[in-house]
Design a protein around this motif. Structure first.
Motif, PDB file in Angstrom:
ATOM      1  N   ASN A  94      16.300  38.691 -16.489  1.00 44.74           N
ATOM      2  CA  ASN A  94      15.041  39.376 -16.779  1.00 44.74           C
ATOM      3  C   ASN A  94      15.082  40.269 -18.012  1.00 44.74           C
ATOM      4  O   ASN A  94      14.064  40.450 -18.680  1.00 44.74           O
ATOM      5  CB  ASN A  94      14.672  40.215 -15.541  1.00 44.74           C
ATOM      6  N   TYR A 167       9.999  38.243 -31.025  1.00 46.53           N
ATOM      7  CA  TYR A 167       9.764  38.151 -29.571  1.00 46.53           C
ATOM      8  C   TYR A 167       9.238  36.756 -29.200  1.00 46.53           C
ATOM      9  O   TYR A 167       9.743  36.102 -28.271  1.00 46.53           O
ATOM     10  CB  TYR A 167       8.766  39.232 -29.156  1.00 46.53           C
ATOM     11  N   THR A 202       4.015  47.855 -17.791  1.00 45.76           N
ATOM     12  CA  THR A 202       5.351  48.452 -17.795  1.00 45.76           C
ATOM     13  C   THR A 202       5.500  49.191 -19.126  1.00 45.76           C
ATOM     14  O   THR A 202       4.622  49.100 -19.990  1.00 45.76           O
ATOM     15  CB  THR A 202       6.469  47.390 -17.707  1.00 45.76           C
TER      16      THR A 202
HETATM   17  P1  NAD Z   1      11.085  47.107 -19.341  1.00 51.50           P
HETATM   18  O1  NAD Z   1      11.350  47.679 -20.686  1.00 51.50           O
HETATM   19  O2  NAD Z   1      10.709  48.039 -18.246  1.00 51.50           O
HETATM   20  O3  NAD Z   1      12.316  46.241 -18.834  1.00 51.50           O
HETATM   21  C1  NAD Z   1      13.286  45.671 -19.651  1.00 51.50           C
HETATM   22  C2  NAD Z   1      14.637  46.006 -19.058  1.00 51.50           C
HETATM   23  O4  NAD Z   1      15.663  45.337 -19.782  1.00 51.50           O
HETATM   24  C3  NAD Z   1      14.946  47.507 -19.139  1.00 51.50           C
HETATM   25  O5  NAD Z   1      15.396  47.953 -17.885  1.00 51.50           O
HETATM   26  C4  NAD Z   1      16.052  47.582 -20.179  1.00 51.50           C
HETATM   27  O6  NAD Z   1      16.953  48.664 -19.968  1.00 51.50           O
HETATM   28  C5  NAD Z   1      16.729  46.241 -19.967  1.00 51.50           C
HETATM   29  N1  NAD Z   1      17.531  45.833 -21.113  1.00 51.50           N
HETATM   30  C6  NAD Z   1      17.173  45.843 -22.419  1.00 51.50           C
HETATM   31  N2  NAD Z   1      18.200  45.417 -23.180  1.00 51.50           N
HETATM   32  C7  NAD Z   1      19.224  45.132 -22.331  1.00 51.50           C
HETATM   33  C8  NAD Z   1      20.536  44.660 -22.503  1.00 51.50           C
HETATM   34  N3  NAD Z   1      21.028  44.388 -23.728  1.00 51.50           N
HETATM   35  N4  NAD Z   1      21.321  44.493 -21.411  1.00 51.50           N
HETATM   36  C9  NAD Z   1      20.850  44.758 -20.171  1.00 51.50           C
HETATM   37  N5  NAD Z   1      19.596  45.208 -19.944  1.00 51.50           N
HETATM   38  C10 NAD Z   1      18.795  45.399 -21.016  1.00 51.50           C
HETATM   39  O7  NAD Z   1       9.944  46.004 -19.555  1.00 51.50           O
HETATM   40  P2  NAD Z   1       9.447  44.841 -18.585  1.00 51.50           P
HETATM   41  O8  NAD Z   1       8.024  44.637 -18.926  1.00 51.50           O
HETATM   42  O9  NAD Z   1       9.803  45.112 -17.179  1.00 51.50           O
HETATM   43  O10 NAD Z   1      10.248  43.589 -19.150  1.00 51.50           O
HETATM   44  C11 NAD Z   1      11.060  42.756 -18.338  1.00 51.50           C
HETATM   45  C12 NAD Z   1      11.018  41.334 -18.858  1.00 51.50           C
HETATM   46  O11 NAD Z   1       9.689  40.812 -18.708  1.00 51.50           O
HETATM   47  C13 NAD Z   1      11.361  41.181 -20.347  1.00 51.50           C
HETATM   48  O12 NAD Z   1      12.136  40.011 -20.536  1.00 51.50           O
HETATM   49  C14 NAD Z   1       9.999  41.007 -20.998  1.00 51.50           C
HETATM   50  O13 NAD Z   1      10.068  40.286 -22.207  1.00 51.50           O
HETATM   51  C15 NAD Z   1       9.275  40.223 -19.913  1.00 51.50           C
HETATM   52  N6  NAD Z   1       7.818  40.262 -20.029  1.00 51.50           N
HETATM   53  C16 NAD Z   1       7.132  41.416 -19.829  1.00 51.50           C
HETATM   54  C17 NAD Z   1       5.735  41.390 -19.941  1.00 51.50           C
HETATM   55  C18 NAD Z   1       4.897  42.621 -19.722  1.00 51.50           C
HETATM   56  O14 NAD Z   1       3.675  42.535 -19.931  1.00 51.50           O
HETATM   57  N7  NAD Z   1       5.438  43.749 -19.282  1.00 51.50           N
HETATM   58  C19 NAD Z   1       5.076  40.207 -20.260  1.00 51.50           C
HETATM   59  C20 NAD Z   1       5.824  39.051 -20.454  1.00 51.50           C
HETATM   60  C21 NAD Z   1       7.192  39.082 -20.335  1.00 51.50           C
END
Ligand code: NAD
Length: 269
Positions: A94, A167, A202
């Motif tokens: 994730n 991205y 988020t």
């Molecule tokens: P978020 O920033 O809360 O979560 C991302 C997490 O990844 C954080 O806990 C961060 O500490 C961790 N992280 C970052 N770099 C890291 C590394 N090198 N090693 C280990 N952990 C690491 O944001 P989110 O929205 O919960 O994102 C989670 C996933 O969902 C991501 O892959 C994001 O691209 C994807 N996503 C989110 C959305 C959205 O609208 N929020 C939409 C599509 C996809």
């Protein structure tokens, strides 16, 4: 939620916050022991809080610090999992970041940071999971599959995104990484799928919903008329990890309130 993951072990990367935290909790609610992975020292407290909530609800797991873009750290995280639980059943890759810039101004560092975390990090974590799933094979007492890999993609594996080319390229890469892994690993009874969230509230996209004006602007892109919650993704993750989806592999499940339905065409009749 039932206990459809009882007795299984799940790794959720980047699960101290946001979608990952909700997925970790939902997996634990469904009966899995959960490894709550976090990255930086400042995320430790959040990760421990998630684990505490899991344990106070009767679940099990541990927190593990690891930068998923670093091979040696990923290998030692998997060693820690195997030495604690003997094996792993579910890997939710994730963790992800955004580092936005107009294309003409994007630096190589911004490009590399996003590709290393969002694409290489998912490759490393999925590869280690697949190695363990192949080694163990199917144990019907655990699951019909030898293991399940769930990649975190995005609607941006489909929708181009100006100002975010690193991205969008990373998520486009995740799409074919996931499909190619699914094709190669199916004979070992390993299922590989992606979740494709739309706009989920988020911290990663806070700028897009922070003010009422921003929120209204964002809602124009979502036919279903609401911004998503991390739990919308978490419920789908549990389903993809469970035997309920046993015949599903190589698919991205878009969870986006219709964002990928070209909403601009709705009033274009
Ligand atoms: P978020 O920033 O809360 O979560 C991302 C997490 O990844 C954080 O806990 C961060 O500490 C961790 N992280 C970052 N770099 C890291 C590394 N090198 N090693 C280990 N952990 C690491 O944001 P989110 O929205 O919960 O994102 C989670 C996933 O969902 C991501 O892959 C994001 O691209 C994807 N996503 C989110 C959305 C959205 O609208 N929020 C939409 C599509 C996809």
């Amino acid at each position: 939620m039932g206990k459809q993951l009882q007795g299984q072990v799940a790794l959720v990367t980047g699960s101290s916050t946001g979608i990952g935290a909700a997925v970790a909790q939902a997996m634990a609610d469904a009966g899995a022991a959960v490894i709550v992975n976090f990255h930086s020292d400042k995320s430790r407290e959040d990760a421990e809080k998630i684990l505490e909530e899991i344990k106070s609800a009767g679940g099990d797991g541990f927190v593990h610090q690891c930068d998923i873009s670093k091979e040696e750290e990923v290998l030692s995280m998997y060693s820690a999992i195997i030495s604690r639980y003997g094996t792993l059943d579910i890997a939710v890759t994730n963790a992800g970041i955004q580092q936005d810039a107009p294309f003409l101004e994007m630096t190589l560092d911004q490009w590399n940071a996003v590709i290393s975390t969002n694409l290489t990090g998912q490759f490393l974590c999925a590869r280690e999971a697949a190695r363990e799933f192949k080694r163990r094979g199917v144990q019907t007492s655990r699951s019909k599959a030898a293991g399940k890999i769930i990649c975190m993609s995005s609607v941006h594996e489909v929708i181009p995104w100006a100002g975010h080319v690193n991205y969008a390229a990373s998520k486009g890469g995740v799409k074919l990484l996931m499909q190619s892994m699914a094709q190669e690993l199916a004979p070992y009874k390993i299922r590989v799928n992606s979740l494709g969230p739309g706009a989920i509230k988020t911290r990663i996209n806070k700028d897009a919903w922070d003010t009422p004006e921003d929120e209204q602007q964002l809602l124009k892109l979502i036919p279903y008329g609401r911004i998503g919650a991390p739990e919308d993704i978490a419920r789908a993750a549990v389903w993809l990890a469970s035997d309920e989806s046993d015949y599903v592999t190589g698919t991205t499940l878009l969870i986006d309130g219709g964002m990928t339905l070209y909403p601009g065409f709705a009033d274009n009749g």
